[in-house]
Design a protein around this motif. Structure first.
Motif, PDB file in Angstrom:
ATOM      1  N   TYR A 113      -1.148 -27.926 -28.900  1.00  0.00           N
ATOM      2  CA  TYR A 113      -2.603 -27.424 -28.694  1.00  0.00           C
ATOM      3  C   TYR A 113      -3.374 -27.930 -27.020  1.00  0.00           C
ATOM      4  CZ  TYR A 113      -4.898 -30.495 -31.148  1.00  0.00           C
ATOM      5  OH  TYR A 113      -5.380 -32.289 -31.342  1.00  0.00           O
ATOM      6  N   VAL A 114      -4.544 -27.475 -27.046  1.00  0.00           N
ATOM      7  CA  VAL A 114      -5.160 -28.227 -26.301  1.00  0.00           C
ATOM      8  C   VAL A 114      -6.823 -27.620 -26.475  1.00  0.00           C
ATOM      9  CG1 VAL A 114      -5.300 -26.434 -24.515  1.00  0.00           C
ATOM     10  CG2 VAL A 114      -6.026 -28.915 -23.696  1.00  0.00           C
ATOM     11  N   ALA A 115      -7.464 -28.322 -26.372  1.00  0.00           N
ATOM     12  CA  ALA A 115      -8.852 -28.629 -27.175  1.00  0.00           C
ATOM     13  C   ALA A 115      -9.657 -29.035 -26.685  1.00  0.00           C
ATOM     14  CB  ALA A 115      -9.583 -29.487 -28.613  1.00  0.00           C
ATOM     15  N   VAL A 116     -11.083 -27.729 -25.509  1.00  0.00           N
ATOM     16  CA  VAL A 116     -11.779 -28.218 -24.940  1.00  0.00           C
ATOM     17  C   VAL A 116     -13.497 -28.427 -25.555  1.00  0.00           C
ATOM     18  CG1 VAL A 116     -10.505 -27.711 -22.610  1.00  0.00           C
ATOM     19  CG2 VAL A 116     -11.658 -25.807 -23.772  1.00  0.00           C
ATOM     20  N   GLU A 117     -14.204 -28.647 -25.635  1.00  0.00           N
ATOM     21  CA  GLU A 117     -16.103 -28.302 -25.512  1.00  0.00           C
ATOM     22  C   GLU A 117     -16.207 -27.497 -24.678  1.00  0.00           C
ATOM     23  OE1 GLU A 117     -19.857 -29.937 -25.883  1.00  0.00           O
ATOM     24  OE2 GLU A 117     -18.476 -31.675 -26.940  1.00  0.00           O
ATOM     25  N   LEU A 118     -16.552 -25.745 -24.582  1.00  0.00           N
ATOM     26  CA  LEU A 118     -17.296 -25.510 -23.956  1.00  0.00           C
ATOM     27  C   LEU A 118     -18.668 -24.908 -24.516  1.00  0.00           C
ATOM     28  CD1 LEU A 118     -14.281 -22.573 -23.926  1.00  0.00           C
ATOM     29  CD2 LEU A 118     -15.020 -24.618 -22.439  1.00  0.00           C
ATOM     30  N   SER A 119     -19.883 -25.174 -23.026  1.00  0.00           N
ATOM     31  CA  SER A 119     -20.954 -24.852 -24.151  1.00  0.00           C
ATOM     32  C   SER A 119     -21.982 -23.931 -23.033  1.00  0.00           C
ATOM     33  CB  SER A 119     -21.413 -26.440 -24.541  1.00  0.00           C
ATOM     34  OG  SER A 119     -22.289 -26.893 -23.276  1.00  0.00           O
ATOM     35  N   GLU A 120     -23.115 -23.543 -23.251  1.00  0.00           N
ATOM     36  CA  GLU A 120     -23.703 -23.031 -22.190  1.00  0.00           C
ATOM     37  C   GLU A 120     -24.250 -23.554 -21.211  1.00  0.00           C
ATOM     38  OE1 GLU A 120     -27.856 -22.171 -23.823  1.00  0.00           O
ATOM     39  OE2 GLU A 120     -27.395 -22.804 -25.141  1.00  0.00           O
ATOM     40  N   MET A 121     -24.205 -24.830 -21.245  1.00  0.00           N
ATOM     41  CA  MET A 121     -25.060 -26.389 -20.826  1.00  0.00           C
ATOM     42  C   MET A 121     -23.535 -26.023 -19.356  1.00  0.00           C
ATOM     43  SD  MET A 121     -27.545 -26.424 -21.936  1.00  0.00           S
ATOM     44  CE  MET A 121     -27.872 -27.363 -20.462  1.00  0.00           C
ATOM     45  N   THR A 136      -8.551 -25.805 -13.280  1.00  0.00           N
ATOM     46  CA  THR A 136      -8.176 -26.938 -13.916  1.00  0.00           C
ATOM     47  C   THR A 136      -6.886 -26.744 -14.553  1.00  0.00           C
ATOM     48  OG1 THR A 136     -10.209 -28.421 -13.542  1.00  0.00           O
ATOM     49  CG2 THR A 136      -8.415 -29.445 -14.433  1.00  0.00           C
ATOM     50  N   GLU A 137      -5.326 -26.509 -14.548  1.00  0.00           N
ATOM     51  CA  GLU A 137      -4.556 -26.824 -15.707  1.00  0.00           C
ATOM     52  C   GLU A 137      -4.943 -27.177 -16.704  1.00  0.00           C
ATOM     53  OE1 GLU A 137      -0.407 -24.611 -15.576  1.00  0.00           O
ATOM     54  OE2 GLU A 137      -0.602 -26.551 -14.765  1.00  0.00           O
ATOM     55  N   THR A 138      -4.925 -26.921 -17.542  1.00  0.00           N
ATOM     56  CA  THR A 138      -5.155 -28.334 -19.385  1.00  0.00           C
ATOM     57  C   THR A 138      -3.463 -28.765 -19.237  1.00  0.00           C
ATOM     58  OG1 THR A 138      -4.270 -26.311 -20.710  1.00  0.00           O
ATOM     59  CG2 THR A 138      -6.580 -26.450 -20.262  1.00  0.00           C
ATOM     60  N   SER A 139      -3.208 -29.316 -20.519  1.00  0.00           N
ATOM     61  CA  SER A 139      -2.190 -29.441 -21.052  1.00  0.00           C
ATOM     62  C   SER A 139      -1.499 -29.215 -21.471  1.00  0.00           C
ATOM     63  CB  SER A 139      -2.005 -31.342 -21.699  1.00  0.00           C
ATOM     64  OG  SER A 139      -2.742 -30.211 -23.122  1.00  0.00           O
ATOM     65  N   LEU A 140      -1.220 -27.786 -21.638  1.00  0.00           N
ATOM     66  CA  LEU A 140      -0.723 -26.683 -21.747  1.00  0.00           C
ATOM     67  C   LEU A 140      -0.091 -25.552 -20.480  1.00  0.00           C
ATOM     68  CD1 LEU A 140      -1.410 -25.784 -24.941  1.00  0.00           C
ATOM     69  CD2 LEU A 140       0.266 -27.394 -24.815  1.00  0.00           C
ATOM     70  N   PRO A 141       1.050 -26.033 -20.426  1.00  0.00           N
ATOM     71  CA  PRO A 141       0.855 -24.849 -18.041  1.00  0.00           C
ATOM     72  C   PRO A 141       0.425 -23.276 -19.604  1.00  0.00           C
ATOM     73  CG  PRO A 141       2.870 -26.371 -18.843  1.00  0.00           C
ATOM     74  CD  PRO A 141       1.539 -26.116 -20.554  1.00  0.00           C
ATOM     75  N   GLY A 142      -0.266 -22.864 -18.011  1.00  0.00           N
ATOM     76  CA  GLY A 142      -0.707 -21.649 -17.701  1.00  0.00           C
ATOM     77  C   GLY A 142      -1.978 -21.675 -19.340  1.00  0.00           C
ATOM     78  N   VAL A 143      -2.987 -22.408 -19.542  1.00  0.00           N
ATOM     79  CA  VAL A 143      -4.126 -22.060 -20.384  1.00  0.00           C
ATOM     80  C   VAL A 143      -5.249 -23.145 -19.093  1.00  0.00           C
ATOM     81  CG1 VAL A 143      -5.192 -23.347 -21.902  1.00  0.00           C
ATOM     82  CG2 VAL A 143      -2.945 -23.020 -22.478  1.00  0.00           C
ATOM     83  N   LEU A 144      -5.921 -22.594 -18.985  1.00  0.00           N
ATOM     84  CA  LEU A 144      -6.851 -22.988 -17.525  1.00  0.00           C
ATOM     85  C   LEU A 144      -8.300 -23.342 -17.892  1.00  0.00           C
ATOM     86  CD1 LEU A 144      -5.343 -20.417 -14.591  1.00  0.00           C
ATOM     87  CD2 LEU A 144      -4.369 -22.837 -15.254  1.00  0.00           C
ATOM     88  N   GLU A 152       1.485 -29.407 -38.873  1.00  0.00           N
ATOM     89  CA  GLU A 152       3.077 -29.562 -37.818  1.00  0.00           C
ATOM     90  C   GLU A 152       1.336 -29.605 -37.011  1.00  0.00           C
ATOM     91  OE1 GLU A 152       6.362 -27.061 -36.301  1.00  0.00           O
ATOM     92  OE2 GLU A 152       5.275 -26.801 -38.414  1.00  0.00           O
ATOM     93  N   ILE A 153       0.761 -28.745 -36.482  1.00  0.00           N
ATOM     94  CA  ILE A 153       0.273 -28.981 -35.507  1.00  0.00           C
ATOM     95  C   ILE A 153      -1.078 -29.663 -35.529  1.00  0.00           C
ATOM     96  CG2 ILE A 153      -1.410 -27.474 -34.095  1.00  0.00           C
ATOM     97  CD1 ILE A 153      -0.605 -24.499 -35.262  1.00  0.00           C
ATOM     98  N   ASP A 154      -1.811 -29.774 -36.269  1.00  0.00           N
ATOM     99  CA  ASP A 154      -2.249 -31.223 -36.496  1.00  0.00           C
ATOM    100  C   ASP A 154      -3.639 -31.353 -35.038  1.00  0.00           C
ATOM    101  OD1 ASP A 154      -3.252 -34.413 -37.805  1.00  0.00           O
ATOM    102  OD2 ASP A 154      -1.713 -34.906 -36.550  1.00  0.00           O
ATOM    103  N   ILE A 155      -4.235 -30.449 -35.347  1.00  0.00           N
ATOM    104  CA  ILE A 155      -5.325 -30.354 -34.116  1.00  0.00           C
ATOM    105  C   ILE A 155      -6.810 -31.101 -34.622  1.00  0.00           C
ATOM    106  CG2 ILE A 155      -7.404 -29.244 -33.560  1.00  0.00           C
ATOM    107  CD1 ILE A 155      -5.242 -26.486 -34.327  1.00  0.00           C
ATOM    108  N   SER A 156      -7.409 -32.388 -34.072  1.00  0.00           N
ATOM    109  CA  SER A 156      -7.747 -32.796 -34.544  1.00  0.00           C
ATOM    110  C   SER A 156      -9.328 -32.656 -35.006  1.00  0.00           C
ATOM    111  CB  SER A 156      -8.033 -34.062 -33.188  1.00  0.00           C
ATOM    112  OG  SER A 156      -9.191 -35.695 -33.979  1.00  0.00           O
ATOM    113  N   TRP A 157      -9.592 -31.460 -35.602  1.00  0.00           N
ATOM    114  CA  TRP A 157     -11.426 -30.724 -35.078  1.00  0.00           C
ATOM    115  C   TRP A 157     -11.958 -32.089 -35.465  1.00  0.00           C
ATOM    116  CZ3 TRP A 157     -11.224 -26.537 -34.009  1.00  0.00           C
ATOM    117  CH2 TRP A 157     -10.326 -25.498 -33.973  1.00  0.00           C
ATOM    118  N   PRO A 158     -13.451 -32.424 -35.376  1.00  0.00           N
ATOM    119  CA  PRO A 158     -14.428 -33.248 -34.978  1.00  0.00           C
ATOM    120  C   PRO A 158     -14.798 -32.597 -36.703  1.00  0.00           C
ATOM    121  CG  PRO A 158     -15.344 -31.544 -33.761  1.00  0.00           C
ATOM    122  CD  PRO A 158     -13.843 -31.150 -34.521  1.00  0.00           C
TER     123      PRO A 158
END
Length: 181
Positions: free
Chosen positions: A96-104, A4-12, A150-156
């Motif tokens: 930016y695009v942020a996704v959660e990745l996990s072992e599960m 699946t392409e993310t909101s940033l073209p090329g980042v999958l 300027e990037i303003d990443i919404s870190w949790p």
């Protein structure tokens, strides 16, 4: 594998086909034929692995010379993984695009050359594995501050709780960074 392409073209986002039963779960982390058919890299020059503690935030890292494409996944634990477009000529520069990745779930993120990369450990520890398309180049390594406004990443996580290396604390702001054309 579902791609699946993310909101940033090329980042999958790559979601492997999983096989679960009473013994556990199985999935392929890499299949050359499937990657080739999807137009993804099949030549990897280096595999890397890091272990981070909860609240460790690494990045935003990239190499200005010998740019690396990265295929990232979490072998244990969970992270929020972030890719930042650092190509000045891109309509998505600084986004930016942020996704959660996990072992599960076994999901992976393909981050092409031209992007910065960062992640935050969400669990007691996280084992983070990634393949790269070019070798590590200490002289070409650059860091943009993880909390660049300027990037303003919404870190949790709040800035006073994030565990940042001395090197990452010395990262520059995007407006002053040496980026890709």
């Amino acid at each position: 594998m579902k791609i699946t392409e993310t909101s940033l073209p090329g980042v999958l986002l790559l979601e492997p086909k999983t096989f679960r039963d009473n013994r556990g779960v199985f999935w392929e982390t890499y299949n050359e034929r499937a990657f080739e058919e999807a137009g993804l890299p099949t030549k990897w020059v280096q595999d890397n692995y890091s272990i981070s503690s909860m609240d460790v935030l690494r990045g935003i890292h990239y190499q200005i010379t010998q740019p690396q494409g990265k295929l990232v996944r979490v072998a244990s634990g969970a992270v929020v993984d972030v890719a930042v477009d650092l190509r000045r000529s891109s309509a998505n520069f600084g986004k930016y695009v942020a996704v959660e990745l996990s072992e599960m779930d076994g999901n992976m993120l393909w981050i092409p050359p031209g992007f910065g990369h960062a992640f935050l450990c969400l669990t007691e520890t996280a084992g983070f594995a990634y393949k790269v398309t070019d070798y590590y180049s200490p002289s070409g390594e650059r860091t943009v501050q993880w909390n660049d406004p300027e990037i303003d990443i919404s870190w949790p996580i709040s800035s006073d709780k994030a565990i940042i290396s001395a090197k990452d604390q010395q990262g520059c702001l995007l407006k002053d960074a040496e980026v890709y054309p």
